[in-house]
Design an enzyme around this catalytic site. Structure first.
Site, PDB file in Angstrom:
ATOM      1  CE  LYS A  49      47.756  34.967  35.256  1.00 57.46           C
ATOM      2  NZ  LYS A  49      48.511  34.124  34.653  1.00 57.46           N
ATOM      3  CD  GLN A  93      50.641  34.886  31.308  1.00 60.76           C
ATOM      4  OE1 GLN A  93      50.282  34.852  32.262  1.00 60.76           O
ATOM      5  NE2 GLN A  93      49.513  33.657  30.914  1.00 60.76           N
ATOM      6  CG  ASP A 116      51.959  29.851  36.726  1.00 62.98           C
ATOM      7  OD1 ASP A 116      50.832  29.567  37.253  1.00 62.98           O
ATOM      8  OD2 ASP A 116      52.309  30.180  35.783  1.00 62.98           O
TER       9      ASP A 116
END
Ligand code: NAD
Length: 275
Positions: A49, A93, A116
């Site tokens: 990322k 995460q 997300d």
């Protein structure tokens, strides 16, 4: 003839477009990533990322916690990032350590900074067709890939195997919005092969290497393989590529299929949240 859907190539094309969009902005968007130090698999994804941020001119900041971080410490950090004007998008995460409540943590991120798209407000908006700025990255990437290959979804018999909140449920919803006839299968589904043999399009997201084999599918099927498992040091999807590919019209490989699209959509979400 089988077309292998190249998620890696499409992701690079998307990065080019994002880069030129970012260059036109007055300030660079910033993505903040929270990671705990025991999450080794997560650390690999976070590095991917960060690389994608670098490619596109997006700032990334990583906040690392010790594995024994308390829930309050993590929630306070999220509050701080929610209130920081220079931060446009936040992601935690997964997985977080077992002593932390995943839902509570994900729902603490402001829906306006939810990189997300996992916050219940954004998930709810998506489920009611209101299409928020951030949609869960893997399902969003799958639809983008299907569009790139001009696969018409209307009226298709689509089967989604796996019912997670991050892949199975949202991709089923997005396929439904495109007028596919959607069936959902999961670990308690009986006679799965009866469903797989009827399907024009199958999305598999279960985390069982090579689970779907050629005997289970019909000729001309479109296959989206979401699974990522490590077998003898090599990445494996949920699809037995060698037996399924000859029967498929379109199929995603693992790696270089859905995985790179997920990261590209995270960067896209970050850009959209910054606007
Ligand atoms: P999960 O691990 O939370 O849940 C697995 C799902 O599979 C459950 O809904 C379960 O009912 C179903 N299932 C398990 N065994 C089954 C069986 N035998 N038959 C039918 N259904 C079965 O799901 P997840 O988080 O969506 O992850 C699934 C896989 O996708 C994992 O390998 C994960 O690493 C991978 N993944 C990949 C990406 C990507 O970007 N490529 C993104 C997210 C997840």
């Amino acid at each position: 003839m089988t077309t292998i859907m190249d998620g890696k190539a499409l992701s690079e094309k998307i990065y080019e477009k994002i880069k030129s969009d970012v260059e036109k902005l007055d300030r660079k968007p910033t993505l903040a990533v929270i990671l705990t130090k025991d999450n080794e698999a997560g650390a690999v994804y976070v590095r991917n990322k960060q690389r994608a941020c670098e490619k596109t001119g997006i700032n990334s900041m990583t906040i690392e916690f010790e594995p024994n971080v308390t829930e309050n410490e993590m929630l306070s950090k999220i509050d701080e990032l929610n209130n920081a004007p220079e931060v446009d998008a936040i992601l935690v995460q997964l997985p977080v350590p077992n002593h932390l409540d995943t839902e509570k943590i994900l729902n603490r991120i402001s829906p306006d900074k939810d990189a997300d798209g996992f916050h219940y407000v954004n998930a709810g908006k998506m489920f009611t067709g209101q299409m928020p700025a951030s949609i869960a990255c893997t399902p969003k990437g799958i639809i983008r890939l299907l569009d790139e290959y001009k696969i018409k979804l209307e009226g298709l018999n689509a089967l989604v195997i796996g019912r997670s909140n991050i892949v199975g449920k949202p991709i089923a919803q997005l396929l439904l919005q495109r007028n596919a006839t959607v069936t959902m299968a999961h670990s308690k589904t009986k006679n799965l092969s009866e469903y797989t043999k009827m399907a024009d399009l199958i999305v598999v997201a279960i985390g069982k290497p090579k689970f779907l084999n050629g005997d289970m599918v019909k000729d001309g099927v479109v296959i989206i393989d979401v699974g990522i498992s490590r077998v003898d040091g090599k990445l494996s999807g949920d699809v037995d590529f060698d037996s399924v590919a000859p029967k498929a019209s379109f199929i995603t490989p693992v790696p270089k299929g859905v995985g790179p699209m997920t990261v590209a959509m995270l960067i896209q979400n970050t850009l959209e949240l910054s606007k």
